[in-house]
Write an enzyme that holds these catalytic residues in place. Structure first.
Site, PDB file in Angstrom:
ATOM      1  N   PHE A 204      -1.707   5.341  12.669  1.00  0.00           N
ATOM      2  CA  PHE A 204      -0.524   5.857  11.983  1.00  0.00           C
ATOM      3  C   PHE A 204      -0.146   7.251  12.417  1.00  0.00           C
ATOM      4  O   PHE A 204       1.011   7.660  12.266  1.00  0.00           O
ATOM      5  CB  PHE A 204      -0.755   5.851  10.462  1.00  0.00           C
ATOM      6  CG  PHE A 204      -1.670   6.947   9.970  1.00  0.00           C
ATOM      7  CD1 PHE A 204      -1.191   8.215   9.671  1.00  0.00           C
ATOM      8  CD2 PHE A 204      -3.031   6.723   9.810  1.00  0.00           C
ATOM      9  CE1 PHE A 204      -2.035   9.229   9.230  1.00  0.00           C
ATOM     10  CE2 PHE A 204      -3.881   7.718   9.366  1.00  0.00           C
ATOM     11  CZ  PHE A 204      -3.383   8.976   9.075  1.00  0.00           C
TER      12      PHE A 204
ATOM     13  N   LYS B 299       0.530  -3.844  18.325  1.00  0.00           N
ATOM     14  CA  LYS B 299       0.356  -3.912  16.881  1.00  0.00           C
ATOM     15  C   LYS B 299       0.212  -2.484  16.368  1.00  0.00           C
ATOM     16  O   LYS B 299      -0.856  -1.890  16.422  1.00  0.00           O
ATOM     17  CB  LYS B 299      -0.870  -4.730  16.461  1.00  0.00           C
ATOM     18  CG  LYS B 299      -0.825  -5.076  14.941  1.00  0.00           C
ATOM     19  CD  LYS B 299      -2.187  -5.051  14.281  1.00  0.00           C
ATOM     20  CE  LYS B 299      -2.621  -3.680  13.849  1.00  0.00           C
ATOM     21  NZ  LYS B 299      -1.825  -3.076  12.735  1.00  0.00           N
TER      22      LYS B 299
ATOM     23  N   GLU C   2       0.614  -0.464  10.116  1.00  0.00           N
ATOM     24  CA  GLU C   2       1.560  -0.971   9.120  1.00  0.00           C
ATOM     25  C   GLU C   2       2.049   0.139   8.189  1.00  0.00           C
ATOM     26  O   GLU C   2       2.968  -0.085   7.396  1.00  0.00           O
ATOM     27  CB  GLU C   2       0.910  -2.097   8.303  1.00  0.00           C
ATOM     28  CG  GLU C   2      -0.322  -1.709   7.511  1.00  0.00           C
ATOM     29  CD  GLU C   2      -1.614  -1.791   8.316  1.00  0.00           C
ATOM     30  OE1 GLU C   2      -2.682  -1.881   7.704  1.00  0.00           O
ATOM     31  OE2 GLU C   2      -1.551  -1.746   9.564  1.00  0.00           O
ATOM     32  N   ARG C   3       1.486   1.350   8.314  1.00  0.00           N
ATOM     33  CA  ARG C   3       1.921   2.457   7.457  1.00  0.00           C
ATOM     34  C   ARG C   3       3.244   3.071   7.927  1.00  0.00           C
ATOM     35  O   ARG C   3       4.003   3.591   7.110  1.00  0.00           O
ATOM     36  CB  ARG C   3       0.847   3.543   7.410  1.00  0.00           C
ATOM     37  CG  ARG C   3      -0.489   3.075   6.851  1.00  0.00           C
ATOM     38  CD  ARG C   3      -1.492   4.202   6.892  1.00  0.00           C
ATOM     39  NE  ARG C   3      -2.821   3.780   6.495  1.00  0.00           N
ATOM     40  CZ  ARG C   3      -3.894   4.564   6.443  1.00  0.00           C
ATOM     41  NH1 ARG C   3      -3.768   5.849   6.757  1.00  0.00           N
ATOM     42  NH2 ARG C   3      -5.064   4.097   6.092  1.00  0.00           N
TER      43      ARG C   3
ATOM     44  N   SER D 204     -10.216   4.933  13.814  1.00  0.00           N
ATOM     45  CA  SER D 204     -11.483   5.500  13.369  1.00  0.00           C
ATOM     46  C   SER D 204     -12.632   4.925  14.200  1.00  0.00           C
ATOM     47  O   SER D 204     -12.523   3.842  14.789  1.00  0.00           O
ATOM     48  CB  SER D 204     -11.716   5.192  11.889  1.00  0.00           C
ATOM     49  OG  SER D 204     -11.936   3.802  11.705  1.00  0.00           O
TER      50      SER D 204
ATOM     51  N   CYS E 104      -6.440  13.367  15.909  1.00  0.00           N
ATOM     52  CA  CYS E 104      -7.798  13.264  16.443  1.00  0.00           C
ATOM     53  C   CYS E 104      -8.129  14.448  17.345  1.00  0.00           C
ATOM     54  O   CYS E 104      -9.290  14.674  17.667  1.00  0.00           O
ATOM     55  CB  CYS E 104      -7.993  11.947  17.187  1.00  0.00           C
ATOM     56  SG  CYS E 104      -7.038  11.818  18.713  1.00  0.00           S
TER      57      CYS E 104
ATOM     58  N   GLU F 152     -15.371  12.895   9.750  1.00  0.00           N
ATOM     59  CA  GLU F 152     -13.997  13.331   9.997  1.00  0.00           C
ATOM     60  C   GLU F 152     -13.213  13.353   8.682  1.00  0.00           C
ATOM     61  O   GLU F 152     -13.137  12.348   7.988  1.00  0.00           O
ATOM     62  CB  GLU F 152     -13.342  12.364  10.985  1.00  0.00           C
ATOM     63  CG  GLU F 152     -11.961  12.763  11.429  1.00  0.00           C
ATOM     64  CD  GLU F 152     -11.409  11.798  12.471  1.00  0.00           C
ATOM     65  OE1 GLU F 152     -10.671  12.259  13.360  1.00  0.00           O
ATOM     66  OE2 GLU F 152     -11.702  10.585  12.396  1.00  0.00           O
TER      67      GLU F 152
END
Length: 498
Positions: free
Chosen positions: A148, A172, A175-176, A225, A280, A382
């Site tokens: 996201f 893909k 979805e957020r 992640s 990140c 994190e």
């Protein structure tokens, strides 16, 4: 409320059984819904990709490059629209959203040079009358699973290289915040790409597993992640795919006693708190070397952090906006609770922050934690929010060990005026990307991006020549054209046959 759809040839065949809500993080309101697909929908996308990919691979690289050039121009022409759409779903301020789009475009610019980048190797006279050459050929169908936090940049990192070398691509996105990836796919078709070459499917774990298991998808690139990256890598490799999976990070900034602290503080304000720390390559850990350095740095950090302006994503004066969802806001604040319980000193507390007039927005105030130690869970994991931790080091060797021994190895920076210390650090530190007086050392598009340890699974980095290698396979050709009369006098003898 907006209703989104998958971007595949023919569109969705039926209303989705499951959907996901898309928030406006600045207001705390649901603004759209996205359908969650399944394996059957992926099959349709793959079938369309299989039809178009062979002809695209047979298209000469220069013509493929022209599509990339046209796409680049269309993205630039629609950059403001893309940035505003991105900011409305992610929450980052519009200026940061522009940067998101621009860093993706830089890889598209590199992909525009694909005729040059794809040139193989040639050796004349490798043996008597023998020439050897190599070529790089596309894999077929590639897929990307993106996070996201960079809904424009990371998709372009992936599909730009994959498609330029001759593959079809199925994306893909998260979805957020899926609207920008859909818009990019629309612009790609407008740029002249055939329908089915770039498709967008939406989904959660069900769709991820379908991608990893699909026998016609040859390679998968993932960013997210570390736990999920490891899962994606193992499952994809077990299915016979080529996989690169980029994970989480805990990037450190080492501050030597001779560093320009005013520069360091300015860099930290952007690197630790920009985009609400949802990067990140953010710099959430600062490591001053020596107590005197730590005290001087802390003294300068406090007023600088307190001066940060938090606002809605459209506020041109805001340094950063809300985080992406209410669940993520709660998670960040829980990590601050944990750090405090573990013994960290909460110097500046961002918990419970609200913005007047936008009390339902997902805002987290800037947070500064001091006296953090390597045994704390809040240091090991994190946080992915606007939280800066101070970990004090006794000396250079202590500072070097901290990022080198951490489970993550994405990026690290050292701030110093000492060339020897900088060179020694860059050579010895066990981290994949190093900045010297550069707080966010993301390599330019013609190099490559990738971390070490639990920050990256797989042997090939993103974009640049590494990306080209990931999305292609090398074919080696050894050729000989006999000039004899067919009596066998010029028969080829393998050297080992004597």
């Amino acid at each position: 409320m907006r209703q989104l759809d998958h971007f595949i040839v023919g569109g969705a065949s039926a209303p989705a059984a499951r959907t996901h809500q898309i928030w406006n993080p600045s207001t705390g309101e649901v603004q759209a819904e996205v359908p969650l697909g399944n394996a059957a929908l992926l099959d349709r996308a793959v079938a369309a990709a299989k039809k178009v990919q062979p002809e695209w691979a047979a298209t000469n690289p220069q013509r493929r490059a022209r599509v990339m050039f046209e796409f680049k121009q269309l993205v630039e022409a629609n950059k403001q629209e893309l940035a505003e759409l991105l900011a409305s779903e992610h929450g980052k301020v519009v200026d940061d959203a522009h940067g998101d789009v621009q860093r993706g475009l830089e890889v598209i610019e590199y992909a525009c040079g694909i005729p040059q980048a794809l040139k193989g190797e040639y050796s004349q006279g490798a043996g008597p009358g023998i020439d050897v050459y190599s070529m790089r050929q596309p894999l077929g169908i590639g897929a990307g699973i993106t996070p996201f936090n960079f809904p424009a940049m990371i998709p372009m990192w992936m599909f730009g290289m994959a498609i330029a070398v001759g593959n079809a691509f199925i994306l893909k996105p998260s979805e957020r915040d899926p609207s920008v990836p859909i818009r990019l796919a629309e612009l790609f078709v407008e740029a002249g790409a055939p329908e089915g070459l770039l498709q967008v499917v939406h989904g959660d774990k069900e769709m991820v597993d379908a991608i990893l298991d699909h026998e016609d998808i040859a390679a998968v690139s993932f960013v997210g992640s570390s736990d999920i990256a490891h899962y994606v890598y193992k499952r994809g490799v077990a299915a016979g795919k080529r996989v690169q999976a980029m994970g989480g990070a805990k990037n450190h900034g080492i501050v030597m006693p001779d560093a320009d602290l005013d520069q360091v503080v300015g860099d930290l304000a952007g690197a630790a708190f920009g985009s609400a720390g949802e990067r990140c390559m953010a710099l959430p850990v600062v490591v001053p070397v020596g107590e005197d350095t730590a005290e001087r740095l802390r003294e300068k950090l406090i007023p600088a952090i307190n001066a940060l302006r938090i606002g809605v994503s459209t506020d041109p004066d805001a340094h950063y906006g809300p985080v992406v969802t209410p669940e993520h806001k709660a998670r960040i604040e829980q990590w601050i609770d944990t750090a405090e319980q573990e013994g960290a000193e909460v110097v500046i507390d961002g918990r419970g922050f609200t913005l007047q007039g936008h009390e339902k927005g997902f805002f987290v105030g800037p947070t500064l934690l001091d006296r953090v130690t390597p045994d704390m869970e809040s240091y090991k994991e994190e946080i992915f929010g606007p939280v800066l931790q101070i970990v004090r080091a006794d000396d250079f060797e202590h500072a070097l060990r901290l990022p080198s021994e951490h489970q993550y190895g994405n990026g690290v920076a050292i701030f110093t005026r000492n060339g020897h210390a900088a060179r020694e650090f860059a050579h010895r530190v066990n981290v994949g990307m190093v900045g010297i007086n550069v707080p966010i050392p993301v390599p330019v598009s013609y190099h490559s991006f990738g971390g070490w340890k639990r920050s990256g699974f797989g042997d090939t980095d993103q974009y640049g020549q590494e990306g080209l290698k990931f999305w292609t396979k090398a074919k080696k050709v050894t050729q000989r054209w006999p000039d004899g009369g067919g009596d066998g006098s010029n028969a080829f003898v393998i050297p080992t046959m004597g």
